[in-house]
Design a protein around this motif. Structure first.
Motif, mmCIF file in Angstrom:
data_model
loop_
_atom_site.group_PDB
_atom_site.id
_atom_site.type_symbol
_atom_site.label_atom_id
_atom_site.label_comp_id
_atom_site.label_asym_id
_atom_site.label_seq_id
_atom_site.Cartn_x
_atom_site.Cartn_y
_atom_site.Cartn_z
ATOM 1 N N ALA A 552 25.528 40.572 41.234
ATOM 2 C CA ALA A 552 25.851 40.022 39.890
ATOM 3 C C ALA A 552 26.607 38.895 39.921
ATOM 4 C CB ALA A 552 26.116 41.118 38.835
ATOM 5 N N GLY A 553 27.698 39.047 40.639
ATOM 6 C CA GLY A 553 28.814 37.946 40.712
ATOM 7 C C GLY A 553 28.466 36.856 41.096
ATOM 8 N N LEU A 556 24.904 35.311 38.928
ATOM 9 C CA LEU A 556 25.027 35.438 37.625
ATOM 10 C C LEU A 556 26.134 34.117 37.094
ATOM 11 C CD1 LEU A 556 23.963 38.731 35.983
ATOM 12 C CD2 LEU A 556 22.637 36.450 36.191
ATOM 13 N N ARG A 557 27.141 34.457 37.992
ATOM 14 C CA ARG A 557 28.455 33.807 37.399
ATOM 15 C C ARG A 557 28.295 32.271 37.424
ATOM 16 N NH1 ARG A 557 34.637 35.004 39.045
ATOM 17 N NH2 ARG A 557 35.267 33.781 37.178
#
Lengths: 560, 495
Positions: A552-553, A556-557
């Motif tokens: 996710a890091g 998505l970041r």
């Protein structure tokens, strides 16, 4: 002072529970416990009391409703206690009966005085749970089944009632019952709240289709408990509506119509099913359902026409006294007749008088109630009136029929048992006669408009005629098991319950076959739990989490 | 005594006796008992003094720089005292119970030593002033409860201990990541009224959301939030006083307390709303509430049924704070105490049944009420409270959560609470019915001359049941759990 007086029964109950030595005084305690409440109702009318330390701040007050409610209840409680003194004399579990009896009594007497929601709910709840001990007292399979049904329905009712009370309290911004009832009319979720309150109190009041526990539980309890269940506790539901519905404040025509229909259904179906019983106490219990229908009709008219409420409100109070005393007298009478053969005169008076009162014979409070209702119906629109009036006449007739049926069942039983039974013990007869005298003298203390109305004479005579013909021709009545709708319902719920519980449901209910699918479902849950309790689960759970966070890091970041 | 000294005294009053007990010989029972009771009573006195100071409005704080920006900080605010008082009172009662329970078993010094350290760690968690200190005591708690879980030394206990350790250590590791992350974001991990992260003006929303998830997983393991609850049902092999303390105060409560601290003082209600993470937590809590109850339905083992009930009930606390509104949060934190009082009663009573009659299963409980009327009386009160019936403490929780849910614009809380009520009734009332209304399993239970449980086992259970009753009946008094929670709300979340 109010609290101290109304909670005397609880103090006695606690004494009986804690100390064996007090048990000898049990009968005296049950008989005397209601006296302080009577004194309060007679001499402290209008008193108010605030107990800020209790629950969420408790407020008690004695208004006219509370006074009437307490006095007529107390008379029935005392008569029932006197009866129990005689009938339970040799019972090894007598003290247990007395303990539950006292808990119920304290809650029921205090209920009318409570003026804030948490206190009301507390007392209502105790008055709901404690009778369980009375219903299952004799420990028979029938009593336990009735107890189970009662408990399940009572808890479902609590689960409906509490959200209603929470919503109402939140809408009104106060815990005071009167303010909540007034605020209900303008509340945001008015309809939802009224629906919840209607359903929540309906179980207690035995309003169809939530009446199904009543014909099971009331007859299964020992006779004195049947009398208080049908004569007193059933009124608690009615009191709930009386306190929380915005009666006399606004017109709610839709809810009025809904309650009219429900009341009529109760009055008619209760009488019909009651007539098809084979046990006198079941027939009487159904008659209670039918009578509560009449009371709901009064409430319904008040809910539809707020200007009529000042006329109708005293009628509800009269109903508390009228139906409670008469029905309790009938239950005690049936109990006495079952246990032996009292003299013919006593039997005739003790059974006929309360039955006539409920049927609305002239000179009884039943006549007052029925004529008041007939006058009130006039305010309904013409179409509604055209439907209501014939149905009310039909219901009067049905009321008379079901009572006749109950009396016939009771005396038929007595004739069969007469050879084996001797004279019944004295205390029950005294209790029964006391209530009968109370029924006869009730008109002296109540409004008397319509006391002489002869509107019910024809239905009563007609009912007697029909019954006579029936007996003469030896026709047989079909039988409906007590609890009518419940029989198919129980079957469905036990199947569902056993699927979830994976074990036999409580005794008294036959177990359906356990569906294979449900078993697989619980097995899968078990497997999941076992997996979770293993080492592999821990590593996978936490590694999975870390990986998920890392992905996710990185993914998505930049977008965020 | 000054506030700072009191802070240390509350910690040392259980740490010192604990360490000394390790040195006490197995046979010198009197010395061990005196040490235990002395420590427990002294702790209560210190807590009482602290509460008086806090009521006045002061917040005793003690800060020790460790290394660079890292500091150990103890501070006693109103919220801290909620958990501190609960653990202090229940520690005393459970110690009395444990003295009676482990009268003639092995390794008593080891047991009571770790028992005291376990309470010290709980106390430390309660009065931690920053997340770093919180983490230290949180990990200490893991370490010192392990010997208690495996105390019996049976293969089953060893296995349960291993599962317990794996879960809690893994959870602690995740929490450590969260603490480091927070430290590098803020440079400090202090608990600040209104939310420490509010001081960070240009924080990336996604980063904060991820941080929230990490922190919640870290404390969620101990709070037994589904699916991180795997360790709890198997940990019930521990001796009854340990289970009681584990479920009511120590481990589970510490997790729930962490949720409260992080939600309200690291993030703050405003930020929780802005990030929208409250919904996630509320959904997880709701699932846990229902799942725990559904699992409890089918357990025949009494302690296992109670364990699943804990899984369900502790999430009331998480649910309350997840709604991030004052009244709901009051309902949540007041349950910290209420659930503790009720659940400890249930476990103590289950322990009495096991110890006196050898009953471990619900199906063996027919007619127990005749043999152990007082024990089962306490059990019944607590069970009714768990269902949330008035006038027990559980009712107050339910009422506050219900009103709070409506206030917070989350009316779905009502059906959730009602479903939970019915499920609780479905697994508690059959026990009560069996105990009182079924004919006794053994005829001799009817014998009136048979004694109740030994006093040391009975009195603590009756006392906790009475406290649970009082907490509900006298809820509007300022010193009741509800009164104190409202004080907390007024100081922390005043609008």
């Amino acid at each position: 002072m109010i609290a101290a007086a109304t909670w005397v029964p609880w103090v006695f109950a606690a004494l009986l529970m804690v100390s064996r030595r007090t048990r000898r005084a049990g009968p005296f305690m049950t008989m005397a416990a209601a006296i302080p409440a009577v004194g309060l109702a007679l001499f402290a009318r209008g008193a108010e009391e605030s107990l800020p330390w209790l629950l969420l701040g408790s407020r008690l007050a004695i208004d006219d409703t509370a006074a009437v409610f307490m006095i007529c209840s107390a008379i029935i409680w005392m008569a029932a206690a006197l009866y129990a003194h005689g009938s339970l004399a040799g019972d090894p579990n007598r003290h247990r009966f007395e303990i539950f009896f006292l808990w119920t009594m304290g809650a029921q007497l205090g209920l009318a005085t409570s003026r804030d929601i948490p206190t009301f709910y507390l007392l209502f709840f105790v008055a709901t749970i404690a009778p369980y001990g009375l219903v299952v007292h004799d420990g028979s399979a029938r009593a336990r089944h009735a107890g189970l049904v009662y408990l399940v329905m009572a808890l479902l009712a609590e689960a409906v009632l509490l959200p209603g009370l929470l919503l109402a309290a939140n809408a009104a911004g106060t815990l005071e019952v009167a303010a909540v009832a007034r605020g209900l009319a303008t509340a945001e979720h008015c309809d939802l709240i009224i629906g919840l309150l209607l359903a929540g109190f309906a179980v207690k009041a035995g309003l169809p289709p939530l009446h199904v526990w009543l014909p099971l539980a009331h007859p299964a309890a020992p006779t004195p408990a049947s009398a208080v269940l049908s004569g007193v506790l059933i009124n608690a539901g009615l009191l709930g509506w009386l306190r929380f519905l915005p009666l006399g404040v606004v017109d709610l025509p839709v809810w009025s119509d809904i309650m009219l229909v429900l009341g009529l259904v109760a009055a008619l179906l209760g009488a019909l099913f009651g007539t098809l019983q084979r046990d006198a106490k079941s027939a009487l219990a159904y008659s209670s359902v039918s009578q509560m229908g009449w009371a709901v009709l009064i409430l319904a008219l008040g809910l539809g026409h707020h200007d009529q409420w000042p006329v109708l409100a005293p009628m509800v109070l009269l109903f508390f006294a009228h139906h409670g005393l008469a029905k309790a007298a009938l239950f005690l009478g049936v109990g006495v007749v079952r246990s032996g053969t009292p003299s013919r005169v006593i039997r005739a008076i003790g059974l006929a008088v309360p039955a006539l009162a409920i049927a609305g014979a002239p000179g009884t409070t039943g006549a007052v109630l029925k004529s008041a209702l007939k006058h009130a119906v006039v305010v309904e629109p013409a179409a509604m009136k055209a439907i209501l009036e014939p149905l009310l006449t039909l219901a009067s007739w049905a009321t008379a029929i079901v009572l006749l049926r109950a009396l016939a069942l009771a005396s038929g039983r007595a004739d069969a048992d007469a050879s084996s039974a001797g004279r019944p013990p004295r205390a029950p007869i005294v209790a029964w006669m006391l209530l009968t005298v109370a029924v006869i003298s009730l008109p002296l203390f109540t409004p008397r408009a319509g006391l002489g109305s002869t509107g019910s004479v024809l239905p009563i005579l007609l009912a007697i005629g029909v019954c006579g013909v029936w007996r003469w021709r030896h026709w047989r009545l079909p039988h409906v098991p007590p609890g009518d709708l419940l029989v198919p319902l129980t079957h469905l719920t036990t199947r569902a319950a056993s699927a979830i519980l994976q074990q036999r449901p409580a005794a008294g209910v036959e177990v359906g076959t356990r569906p294979r699918q449900a078993r697989a479902w619980t097995r899968r849950l078990d497997a999941l739990e076992r997996w979770l309790a293993g080492q592999r689960a821990v590593t996978r759970l936490f590694l999975g989490l870390l990986v998920a966070l890392a992905i996710a890091g990185t993914v998505l970041r930049p977008a965020a | 005594m000054s506030g700072q000294a009191l802070l240390l005294a509350t910690l040392l009053s259980s740490a010192l006796p604990g360490l000394l007990i390790f040195l006490v010989a197995e046979e010198s029972r009197r010395l061990r008992v005196s040490l235990n009771l002395l420590g427990a009573v002294a702790k209560l006195v210190f807590i009482g003094l602290l509460m008086l100071q806090i009521r006045e409005g002061t917040t005793p704080t003690l800060r020790v720089e460790v290394w660079g920006p890292l500091a150990i900080e103890l501070h006693a605010d109103a919220l801290a005292m909620l958990l501190a008082t609960l653990s202090g009172v229940l520690w005393l009662l459970t110690t009395v119970y444990a003295i009676g329970y482990l009268e003639d078993s092995l390794h008593r010094s080891r047991f009571f030593g770790f028992f005291s350290l376990c309470v010290t760690a709980t106390m430390g968690v309660a009065i931690s002033g920053n997340l770093f200190t919180f983490l230290l005591f949180y990990e200490l708690l893991t370490v010192v409860t392990y010997p208690l879980v495996v105390h019996r030394g049976t293969p089953m206990a060893i296995r349960a201990g291993r599962v317990y350790l794996m879960y809690t250590l893994a959870g602690g590791m995740v929490l450590l990541i969260g603490v480091v992350w927070l430290q590098q974001l803020l440079g400090d991990t202090r608990f600040v009224t209104g939310g420490a992260l509010r001081a960070l003006p240009d924080a990336d929303a996604f980063e904060l959301q991820a941080l929230f998830v990490v922190l919640m997983v870290g404390v969620g393991v101990k709070a037994a939030v589904v699916p991180l609850h795997g360790w709890l049902p198997s940990a019930m092999v521990a001796p009854a006083p340990v289970s009681a303390l584990l479920h009511a105060v120590a481990v589970v409560k510490v997790g729930a307390f962490g949720i409260v601290r992080i939600v309200s003082e690291i993030f703050g209600f405003e930020l929780i709303h802005e990030l929208g993470v409250g919904h996630g937590l509320a959904v997880a809590a709701s699932i846990t509430i229902l799942y725990g109850s559904i699992r409890a339905l089918s357990q025949d083992d009494l302690k296992r049924r109670l364990a699943y009930s804990t899984v369900s009930q502790v999430s009331y606390i998480a649910l309350g704070v997840a709604l991030a509104a004052p009244i709901a949060a009051v309902g949540g934190i007041v349950h910290l105490v209420h659930q503790g009082l009720m659940k400890i009663t249930l476990f103590l009573c289950a322990g009495v049944c096991a110890e006196v009659l050898g009953i471990h299963r619900v199906s063996e409980m027919n007619g127990v009420g005749r043999r152990l009327p007082w024990t089962l009386g306490a059990f019944t009160l607590a069970a009714l409270g768990m269902i949330g019936l008035p006038p027990m403490a559980g009712f107050i929780t339910k009422w506050e959560l219900g009103i709070g849910g409506l206030e917070a614009g989350a009316p779905w809380v009502l059906p959730l609470l009602m479903t939970s009520t019915l499920l609780n009734a479905a697994y508690f009332l059959p026990i009560v019915r069996r105990a009182w209304f079924e004919p006794p399993a053994e005829a001799e239970w009817n014998d009136r001359r048979r004694r109740e449980a030994p006093r040391l086992l009975l009195y603590p259970a009756v006392l906790t049941a009475t406290l649970a009753l009082m907490a509900g009946l006298l809820a509007s008094s300022p010193w009741s759990p509800l009164g104190w929670s409202e004080l907390i709300a007024a100081r922390e979340w005043a609008p």
